[in-house]
Scaffold this active site. Structure first.
Site, PDB file in Angstrom:
ATOM      1  N   ARG A   1      -9.023   0.242   3.626  1.00 27.66           N
ATOM      2  CA  ARG A   1      -8.105   1.225   3.109  1.00 27.66           C
ATOM      3  C   ARG A   1      -6.848   0.503   2.615  1.00 27.66           C
ATOM      4  NH1 ARG A   1      -6.239   5.647   6.361  1.00 27.66           N
ATOM      5  NH2 ARG A   1      -4.680   5.432   4.737  1.00 27.66           N
ATOM      6  N   CYS A  19      -6.000   8.388   7.925  1.00 32.93           N
ATOM      7  CA  CYS A  19      -6.026   8.017   9.525  1.00 32.93           C
ATOM      8  C   CYS A  19      -5.815   9.120  10.213  1.00 32.93           C
ATOM      9  CB  CYS A  19      -4.965   7.039   9.614  1.00 32.93           C
ATOM     10  SG  CYS A  19      -5.451   5.486   9.321  1.00 32.93           S
ATOM     11  N   ASP A  77       3.601   0.615  12.202  1.00 26.89           N
ATOM     12  CA  ASP A  77       2.335   0.152  11.406  1.00 26.89           C
ATOM     13  C   ASP A  77       2.115  -1.233  11.964  1.00 26.89           C
ATOM     14  OD1 ASP A  77       2.115   2.807  10.184  1.00 26.89           O
ATOM     15  OD2 ASP A  77       3.061   2.061   8.160  1.00 26.89           O
ATOM     16  N   LYS A 111       0.818  -1.228   0.132  1.00 32.63           N
ATOM     17  CA  LYS A 111       0.127  -0.030  -0.053  1.00 32.63           C
ATOM     18  C   LYS A 111       0.901   1.411   0.102  1.00 32.63           C
ATOM     19  CE  LYS A 111      -2.276   2.732   3.588  1.00 32.63           C
ATOM     20  NZ  LYS A 111      -1.352   3.397   4.088  1.00 32.63           N
ATOM     21  N   ASN A 112       1.808   1.239   0.916  1.00 30.09           N
ATOM     22  CA  ASN A 112       2.768   2.463   1.063  1.00 30.09           C
ATOM     23  C   ASN A 112       3.551   2.653  -0.092  1.00 30.09           C
ATOM     24  OD1 ASN A 112       1.213   3.459   3.233  1.00 30.09           O
ATOM     25  ND2 ASN A 112       2.483   2.402   4.805  1.00 30.09           N
ATOM     26  N   ARG A 124      -0.651  15.545  12.029  1.00 36.52           N
ATOM     27  CA  ARG A 124       0.401  14.965  11.014  1.00 36.52           C
ATOM     28  C   ARG A 124       0.780  16.160  10.067  1.00 36.52           C
ATOM     29  NH1 ARG A 124      -1.933   9.062   9.031  1.00 36.52           N
ATOM     30  NH2 ARG A 124       0.315   9.272   8.159  1.00 36.52           N
ATOM     31  N   ILE A 147       3.088  18.617   7.572  1.00 34.97           N
ATOM     32  CA  ILE A 147       3.714  18.500   6.245  1.00 34.97           C
ATOM     33  C   ILE A 147       4.840  19.391   6.426  1.00 34.97           C
ATOM     34  CG2 ILE A 147       1.980  17.061   5.197  1.00 34.97           C
ATOM     35  CD1 ILE A 147       1.245  19.760   3.574  1.00 34.97           C
ATOM     36  N   ASP A 148       5.371  19.872   7.310  1.00 34.53           N
ATOM     37  CA  ASP A 148       6.171  21.193   7.222  1.00 34.53           C
ATOM     38  C   ASP A 148       7.572  20.688   6.633  1.00 34.53           C
ATOM     39  OD1 ASP A 148       6.215  19.649   9.837  1.00 34.53           O
ATOM     40  OD2 ASP A 148       8.154  20.654   9.792  1.00 34.53           O
TER      41      ASP A 148
HETATM   42  N1  EPU Z   1       6.646  14.568  10.616  1.00 35.87           N
HETATM   43  C1  EPU Z   1       6.592  15.886  10.781  1.00 35.87           C
HETATM   44  N2  EPU Z   1       6.707  16.733   9.833  1.00 35.87           N
HETATM   45  C2  EPU Z   1       6.590  16.645   8.472  1.00 35.87           C
HETATM   46  C3  EPU Z   1       6.215  14.934   8.282  1.00 35.87           C
HETATM   47  C4  EPU Z   1       6.654  14.156   9.482  1.00 35.87           C
HETATM   48  O1  EPU Z   1       6.908  16.637  11.778  1.00 35.87           O
HETATM   49  O2  EPU Z   1       6.622  17.346   7.552  1.00 35.87           O
HETATM   50  C5  EPU Z   1       6.602  13.757  11.648  1.00 35.87           C
HETATM   51  C6  EPU Z   1       5.058  13.136  11.867  1.00 35.87           C
HETATM   52  O3  EPU Z   1       4.369  13.707  12.825  1.00 35.87           O
HETATM   53  C7  EPU Z   1       5.453  11.801  12.685  1.00 35.87           C
HETATM   54  C8  EPU Z   1       6.904  11.498  11.902  1.00 35.87           C
HETATM   55  O4  EPU Z   1       7.464  12.656  11.471  1.00 35.87           O
HETATM   56  O5  EPU Z   1       5.596  11.787  13.893  1.00 35.87           O
HETATM   57  C9  EPU Z   1       6.975  10.474  10.736  1.00 35.87           C
HETATM   58  O6  EPU Z   1       6.035  10.822   9.732  1.00 35.87           O
HETATM   59  P1  EPU Z   1       6.240  10.338   8.114  1.00 35.87           P
HETATM   60  O7  EPU Z   1       6.359  11.705   7.664  1.00 35.87           O
HETATM   61  O8  EPU Z   1       7.392   9.447   8.092  1.00 35.87           O
HETATM   62  O9  EPU Z   1       4.939   9.680   8.067  1.00 35.87           O
HETATM   63  P2  EPU Z   1       3.973   9.518   6.787  1.00 35.87           P
HETATM   64  O10 EPU Z   1       4.896   9.833   5.626  1.00 35.87           O
HETATM   65  O11 EPU Z   1       2.828  10.735   6.999  1.00 35.87           O
HETATM   66  C10 EPU Z   1       4.043   7.096   6.425  1.00 35.87           C
HETATM   67  C11 EPU Z   1       3.132   5.952   6.278  1.00 35.87           C
HETATM   68  C12 EPU Z   1       2.413   5.724   7.832  1.00 35.87           C
HETATM   69  C13 EPU Z   1       3.679   5.361   8.394  1.00 35.87           C
HETATM   70  C14 EPU Z   1       4.737   6.461   8.654  1.00 35.87           C
HETATM   71  C15 EPU Z   1       5.878   5.995   9.350  1.00 35.87           C
HETATM   72  C16 EPU Z   1       2.338   6.304   3.783  1.00 35.87           C
HETATM   73  C17 EPU Z   1       1.244   6.705   3.233  1.00 35.87           C
HETATM   74  N3  EPU Z   1       2.025   6.456   5.164  1.00 35.87           N
HETATM   75  O12 EPU Z   1       3.451   8.357   6.895  1.00 35.87           O
HETATM   76  O13 EPU Z   1       1.589   4.497   7.345  1.00 35.87           O
HETATM   77  O14 EPU Z   1       2.997   5.120   9.929  1.00 35.87           O
HETATM   78  O15 EPU Z   1       5.095   6.519   7.093  1.00 35.87           O
HETATM   79  O16 EPU Z   1       6.260   5.061   8.902  1.00 35.87           O
HETATM   80  O17 EPU Z   1       3.584   5.846   3.540  1.00 35.87           O
HETATM   81  C18 EPU Z   1      -0.295   2.989   7.664  1.00 35.87           C
HETATM   82  O18 EPU Z   1       0.181   2.758   6.848  1.00 35.87           O
HETATM   83  O19 EPU Z   1      -1.096   2.695   8.533  1.00 35.87           O
HETATM   84  C19 EPU Z   1       0.449   4.389   7.999  1.00 35.87           C
HETATM   85  C20 EPU Z   1      -0.171   5.328   8.942  1.00 35.87           C
END
Ligand code: EPU
Length: 434
Positions: A409, A129, A317, A34-35, A134, A136-137
């Site tokens: 999902r 979720c 996850d 998925k990811n 969450r 995106i900075d």
């Molecule tokens: N973070 C920030 N700023 C950012 C981005 C992330 O502070 O701009 C923080 C987040 O708040 C979090 C940490 O950094 O505490 C890690 O976030 P990351 O960006 O790695 O997560 P993500 O890309 O939003 C993906 C997976 C998630 C999985 C995480 C961690 C996808 C679509 N989602 O999320 O998967 O938990 O990486 O491995 O790839 C799931 O599949 O159930 C799922 C939630």
């Protein structure tokens, strides 16, 4: 009973019904990741030509993304055999509305893809979720370093650049999303981009491999420094998605929980190392093949400690599923969630099934119980739903799980795959109940 009221009519919502305590045995075939696919479908926007994506998981996130791409003019076709053709040659739009992206978190990859192709993007803030803020900075900081300006108005992120220029970006944390998003945009920037402190998850490598098949020049994916040399055009290609590490892990944990003998197939065993080590530590026998792992469990489990970390650490996850498993261990286990600030909302639901768990901040203390008991529960997010399924497999009596949409999902045909290894799981559909 799970129901909503629409125009005065009560509607029973879809839910899973599990009769627990069936021993599991047999084989489960794992779907594509998925990811990875949620990054690769947006990446296909940047290609002028047909992309054929194989080993596609038929999950809700894929359907939502395909709808979004179709809305902006891409020609998408599911061809059977788990493959999808995307032709983005003629798209001219670079906008994704809230309506089209609200269901999936990973819609943020549309920003990097639009920006790469059009040097402009308008994407509503993602849904998906919910386990804490969450941000995106890091994504936005990366785009800015490449030369894009952005504004956020009424929940819509608008990005634009005269041109994108390669840059040196050091991430504050190894964010999966930011690493991939910057990789997408930088693939079509002028010059060289270096991402330092990059995330190393298998889906980062898979997305980089896909982009390279399209003609991008990315080196170092899977390490913490990724070098991207921008190109001016990307073309179509055929690509096979890697197996889903988290789906595989979920079935391995289910086997451990239900005292079974289950082989998960079509996997990359190396990706499972952090989980395999834990399952062995708590008393399961694991037998590794080239693309499979057999899990044998007596159901007699030892307690342990788990700390989630970025890859190659224990994946966040799989944290909820592991908590469910440790409810059945003989003793006290401690789980520390280091990635997300609030990924324990499902614990109250596990408690309804008899779990004895206390949470303080990012730490959950799980006292193993003699027997979980079936109850009515609700999935609070995707992996929380998987955890409830696992608990339900071991619980005495019947467990019904609402909010199945979350599970759908990310898990393809979960009830079919579980039934094939001996579980008693039914999906009860939506219907009017007066
Ligand atoms: N973070 C920030 N700023 C950012 C981005 C992330 O502070 O701009 C923080 C987040 O708040 C979090 C940490 O950094 O505490 C890690 O976030 P990351 O960006 O790695 O997560 P993500 O890309 O939003 C993906 C997976 C998630 C999985 C995480 C961690 C996808 C679509 N989602 O999320 O998967 O938990 O990486 O491995 O790839 C799931 O599949 O159930 C799922 C939630």
């Amino acid at each position: 009973m799970y129901y909503t009221v629409e125009k005065g009519v009560r509607k029973q919502m879809e839910h899973l019904v599990i009769t627990g305590q069936k021993q599991l045995s047999g084989e489960v075939f794992i779907s594509g990741a998925k990811n990875a696919v949620v990054a690769i479908i947006p990446a296909a926007i940047m290609a002028k030509g047909k992309c054929v994506i194989e080993n596609l998981p038929y999950i809700e996130d894929v359907r939502s993304l395909v709808d979004t791409l179709t809305n902006i003019g891409a020609v998408c076709e599911f061809t059977g055999d788990n493959s999808l053709i995307i032709d983005s040659s003629n798209i001219e739009k670079y906008c994704a509305t809230y309506e089209s992206v609200k269901k999936i978190r990973a819609s943020y990859y549309l920003m990097g893809a639009f920006l790469g192709r059009f040097k402009k993007a308008e994407v509503a803030m993602p849904g998906g979720c919910n386990f804490g803020t969450r941000p995106i900075d890091q994504h936005l900081r990366g785009f800015k370093a490449l030369g894009a300006e952005y504004t956020i108005q009424h929940g819509v992120v608008k990005l634009s650049a005269e041109k994108l220029t390669g840059s040196h970006i050091y991430l504050d944390m190894p964010s999966v999303g930011a690493t991939i998003n910057i990789m997408l945009a930088a693939s079509m920037a002028e010059g060289v981009t270096l991402i330092e402190n990059a995330a190393k998850e298998p889906h980062i490598v898979d997305t980089a491999n896909f982009l390279n098949m399209l003609g991008a020049k990315i080196k170092g994916a899977g390490t913490d420094v990724i070098k991207i040399t921008g190109v001016s055009e990307l073309h179509g290609a055929e690509y096979m998605i890697i197996p889903d590490q988290i789906e595989a892990g979920t079935y391995m944990i289910a086997a451990a929980m239900a005292g079974g003998d289950v082989t998960v197939r079509n996997i990359i065993p190396k990706h499972m190392d952090p989980l395999s080590a834990k399952l062995q530590e708590i008393g399961c026998m694991l037998y590794e093949g080239d693309d499979s792992i057999r899990v044998v469990s007596t159901g007699n489990l030892l307690p342990t400690t788990v700390k989630t970390m970025a890859y190659p650490g224990f994946p966040t996850d799989l944290q909820p599923q592991m908590t469910a498993l440790l409810c059945a261990a003989n003793g006290t286990s401690i789980l520390t969630e280091n990635v997300w600030e609030n990924r324990f909302q499902y614990i109250n639901e596990l408690k309804r099934l008899g779990g004895n768990i206390t949470v303080e901040g990012r730490v959950a203390v799980v006292e193993g119980v003699r027997q979980l008991m079936g109850a009515e529960v609700n999935a609070t997010d995707l992996r929380a739903g998987a955890a409830l399924v696992i608990a339900g497999l071991a619980a005495k009596g019947t467990t019904t799980i609402g909010n199945v949409k979350y599970i759908d999902r990310g898990y393809e045909k979960i009830e079919h795959k579980l039934r094939a290894i001996g579980a008693d799981v039914k999906r009860v559909g939506e219907k009017n109940i007066g």
